[in-house]
Design a protein around this motif. Structure first.
Motif, mmCIF file in Angstrom:
data_model
loop_
_atom_site.group_PDB
_atom_site.id
_atom_site.type_symbol
_atom_site.label_atom_id
_atom_site.label_comp_id
_atom_site.label_asym_id
_atom_site.label_seq_id
_atom_site.Cartn_x
_atom_site.Cartn_y
_atom_site.Cartn_z
ATOM 1 N N MET B 66 0.852 -1.193 0.000
ATOM 2 C CA MET B 66 0.000 0.000 0.000
ATOM 3 C C MET B 66 0.889 1.245 0.000
ATOM 4 O O MET B 66 0.610 2.228 -0.682
ATOM 5 C CB MET B 66 -0.910 0.002 1.226
ATOM 6 N N VAL B 67 1.967 1.171 0.786
ATOM 7 C CA VAL B 67 2.944 2.258 0.808
ATOM 8 C C VAL B 67 3.509 2.461 -0.600
ATOM 9 O O VAL B 67 3.616 3.590 -1.087
ATOM 10 C CB VAL B 67 4.083 1.949 1.813
ATOM 11 N N TYR B 68 3.831 1.357 -1.252
ATOM 12 C CA TYR B 68 4.364 1.417 -2.629
ATOM 13 C C TYR B 68 3.401 2.178 -3.541
ATOM 14 O O TYR B 68 3.789 3.071 -4.293
ATOM 15 C CB TYR B 68 4.588 -0.006 -3.152
ATOM 16 N N GLY B 69 2.126 1.801 -3.429
ATOM 17 C CA GLY B 69 1.114 2.436 -4.283
ATOM 18 C C GLY B 69 0.985 3.924 -4.012
ATOM 19 O O GLY B 69 0.996 4.742 -4.938
ATOM 20 N N ALA B 70 0.882 4.266 -2.728
ATOM 21 C CA ALA B 70 0.672 5.678 -2.373
ATOM 22 C C ALA B 70 1.904 6.519 -2.718
ATOM 23 O O ALA B 70 1.782 7.644 -3.198
ATOM 24 C CB ALA B 70 0.350 5.795 -0.878
ATOM 25 N N ALA B 71 3.098 5.958 -2.478
ATOM 26 C CA ALA B 71 4.333 6.697 -2.782
ATOM 27 C C ALA B 71 4.444 6.917 -4.291
ATOM 28 O O ALA B 71 4.852 7.989 -4.742
ATOM 29 C CB ALA B 71 5.550 5.939 -2.259
ATOM 30 N N SER B 72 4.055 5.917 -5.075
ATOM 31 C CA SER B 72 4.086 6.068 -6.539
ATOM 32 C C SER B 72 3.194 7.200 -6.993
ATOM 33 O O SER B 72 3.480 7.891 -7.961
ATOM 34 C CB SER B 72 3.593 4.785 -7.222
ATOM 35 N N ALA B 73 2.092 7.363 -6.271
ATOM 36 C CA ALA B 73 1.140 8.415 -6.637
ATOM 37 C C ALA B 73 1.508 9.761 -6.026
ATOM 38 O O ALA B 73 0.767 10.726 -6.139
ATOM 39 C CB ALA B 73 -0.263 8.002 -6.204
ATOM 40 N N GLY B 74 2.649 9.829 -5.333
ATOM 41 C CA GLY B 74 3.151 11.124 -4.877
ATOM 42 C C GLY B 74 2.847 11.481 -3.439
ATOM 43 O O GLY B 74 3.088 12.609 -3.026
ATOM 44 N N ALA B 75 2.333 10.537 -2.648
ATOM 45 C CA ALA B 75 1.968 10.876 -1.265
ATOM 46 C C ALA B 75 3.156 10.727 -0.324
ATOM 47 O O ALA B 75 4.004 9.871 -0.521
ATOM 48 C CB ALA B 75 0.833 9.971 -0.798
#
Lengths: 309, 363
Positions: B66-75
């Motif tokens: 989930m961290v991977y996903g959110a970080a990819s989206a710039g969070a």
């Protein structure tokens, strides 16, 4: 089926002296399940209250071979043990008349959530074992965090009821039906509050070859916020309200084992528990209760249809 | 800034969570594990109030992805766990490293291996500084030694993660997680979104090319170039953010190296050795262990007669100290494990032994 007197004379496989809380539903269910067979049993146990509290090294409350494994792996470890047993049997290294039984215990965290993958794999591979989920509807061992088995509206430490959310906002996952969908020989849902229901189901499970699954709702006085002495009654109320119907599915055939004469409103189950207290204090709470009641009704009707009733 | 800080008495877990919020984290993905449950619980309570997202994953494997996903989206994104949970996150962490995603992890280390126990430990030193999944990536690792530093380091970790496009791990332990101390909280404020022109998301194709977040590099040369780029960043980080603290005698005979909670114990031991035994002792306390403060340890090693490493493991951190010392002085180890911590007296006794052997003390 063994009667109460016969059961009472069997050597307990999980003894007293463990450190589970007074009133905990788990050891009651474990003893009921394990006393339902007279064959030798080997248990694999996922991390959780049961494991932590019964085996504080160097002590153990288990009278049988018992293997602990990390949170997500009870079914995988059971697979390994059972495969080894079958192999040794084939090689003639184990008494061919010995009839070992393999039981895996996991909580709702270790079964509904992190351990679902291993459980699905184990039953698909057709291992001859019984998986028992001790579902107390949250991660009690780490301090009451929500799980996918937590009932909607329940306050947990990670679904805190307050101004923003009224407790958990999602419905519970229907793990029992997920296991039915694996087309395994036997799936059952039961409670520790009806000894004859749980022991009969365990006895039946032990009599069937292949993967079996039992889902037991085990009240948690600490996490649910009720008197320890009320554990059997609370679990009975879950059945009376059809929040936790008692049923079994044998080779795809549904059978409802307990149909309350008068289905109680869910409030009968919710009200004695502190985790639902906030639902009785606001209009929003009333709405949540209504939504849960509708969901319970729908699930019950669906189950009746599946059972041909 | 300091005038605006509010002084409170809180636990390390709460200070960490509040540090995350102060650092701009509005997206938290977690999974319960003792002794850090108070962090996800705190985030579950606080983040919804400030328009943030708290999600409890079904496992640590899910949480890090989930961290991977959110970080990819710039969070600006964070997860916290304790040793066995961090072990489960290794695959996702390796993907974060390979895809060069800034994110923050906190590890409240407990006893291991296996299920171990929930006592304090520093036995994830290798896991943090060498591990972080497979491949050539490494986690920038910060080592706080107080509730205040847990708060400050966690808050600061987000900027470091963004600067080097790399995961940052705050490495603490079960004592720091649970103990309560006065802490001056950085005020919460709405930070502008991090500058991540590489992040994925809706965009106008006329404005920019599509962005790709990826860690799959089939061509050997391309993969090697990624590893070289990471290596260059770690070299740059070593120059810019290597941090440590020193305490004790200015003309030491004995150097102590310890980080985190061990350094807290050593501070008292250093005072006792200096004042009561007359053994001139200096503590070197890394605040970052990757990058590692090689230079100060090496230069003090030139001048002291003996060194002592104190850590809550059977000897992990000591390897980095020995690499820094490179034989300039003997390096002793006081390692405790399994939730045990040395007393001040234990450390003093070891200082005395080291000094005796080096011939600088006669007591």
């Amino acid at each position: 089926m063994a009667n109460l007197k016969q059961l009472s004379h069997r050597e307990p496989k999980l003894t007293g002296g463990h450190r589970l809380c007074p009133g905990c539903g788990e050891p009651i269910a474990v003893r009921q399940v394990l006393m339902s067979t007279e064959d030798p049993v080997l248990v694999t146990n996922a991390t959780g209250c049961l494991e932590v509290s019964t085996t504080i090294f160097p002590y153990s409350a288990w009278n049988i071979p018992w293997l602990h494994i990390a949170f997500e792996n009870a079914a995988a470890a059971a697979s390994g043990v059972e495969a080894m047993y079958q192999s040794l049997k084939k090689q003639g290294k184990i008494d061919p008349d010995a009839n070992y039984r393999f039981v895996a215990f996991g909580g709702d965290g270790g079964t509904y959530d992190i351990g679902l993958q291993a459980l699905s794999g184990a039953v698909e591979r057709n291992h001859d074992f019984l998986y028992v989920c001790l579902n107390n509807e949250a991660y009690m061992n780490t301090g009451v965090q929500r799980s996918s088995a937590t009932l909607k509206g329940a306050h947990t430490t990670t679904s805190p009821a307050g101004e923003v959310i009224p407790g958990k906002t999602q419905n519970r996952k229907d793990l029992t039906e997920i296991m039915v969908a694996h087309d395994i020989p036997y799936v059952a849902q039961t409670i520790p509050g009806r000894w004859n229901d749980i022991t009969r189901k365990a006895e039946k499970a032990f009599s069937i070859e292949g993967p079996k699954f039992m889902n037991v709702l085990t009240p948690c006085p600490l996490g649910w916020g009720h008197e320890g002495g009320l554990t059997p009654e609370i679990s009975q109320l879950a059945a009376d309200t059809c929040i936790w119907p008692l049923y079994e599915v044998e080779y795809g055939e549904y059978k409802i084992n307990y149909k309350p004469k008068e289905k109680k409103p869910i409030e009968a189950f919710l009200e004695p528990q502190a985790r639902f207290r906030h639902l009785f204090r606001s209009d929003e709470g009333a709405e949540v209760r209504k939504a849960v009641q509708e969901w319970v009704d729908w699930k019950w009707e669906t189950l009746l249809k599946k059972a041909g009733e | 800034m300091s005038q605006q800080r509010r002084k409170v008495f809180i636990s390390g877990n709460e200070a960490t969570a509040e540090g995350g919020i102060a650092g701009g984290c509005r997206h938290f993905f977690g999974y319960p594990i003792t002794p850090q449950n108070k962090i996800p619980e705190y985030m579950a309570e606080e983040l919804p109030k400030i328009g943030g997202v708290y999600l409890q994953a079904e496992s640590e494997v899910a949480a890090i992805n989930m961290v991977y996903g959110a970080a990819s989206a710039g969070a600006r994104v964070m997860t916290t766990s304790s040793s066995p949970g961090i072990a489960l996150m290794q695959e996702g962490l390796s993907y974060c490293l390979g895809s060069e995603l800034p994110c923050v992890l906190v590890n409240m280390v407990r006893g291991g291996p296996g299920l171990g126990n929930i006592g304090p430990a520093q036995s994830d030193y290798w896991l943090a500084t060498r591990g972080c999944g497979h491949g050539d990536g490494r986690c920038i690792t910060l080592t706080p030694y107080s509730v205040q530093e847990l708060h400050d380091f966690t808050a600061g970790a987000f900027e470091i993660a963004d600067r080097y496009r790399n995961p940052v791990m705050v490495l603490a332990d079960a004592i720091l997680a649970s103990m309560m101390e006065p802490c001056e909280l950085i005020p919460r404020r709405d930070l502008p979104a991090p500058d991540r022109p590489w992040a994925v998301g809706p965009h106008d194709p006329d404005q920019r090319e599509r962005n790709i977040v990826n860690s799959l590099w089939v061509e050997f040369d391309v993969m090697e170039a990624v590893s070289q780029r990471l290596e260059e960043r770690y070299r740059q980080a070593a120059e810019e953010i290597t941090d440590w603290d020193e305490f004790g005698s200015d003309e030491p005979q004995v150097m102590i190296c310890a980080y985190g909670i061990s350094a807290r114990i050593c501070e008292s031991a250093v005072m006792q050795a200096n004042d009561e035994l007359g053994i001139r002792t200096r503590l070197i306390r890394p605040k970052t262990v990757f990058p590692f403060p090689t230079e100060p340890i090496r230069s003090w090693a030139e001048r002291v007669d003996a060194a002592l490493v104190v850590e809550l493991s059977m000897g992990q951190f000591v390897e980095d100290v020995r690499l820094a010392v490179e034989g300039r002085c003997p390096v002793d180890l006081l390692g405790r494990a399994g939730g045990n911590v040395p007393t001040v007296g234990d450390v003093v006794e070891k200082i005395r032994e080291a000094a005796l052997r080096a011939g600088v003390a006669r007591v």
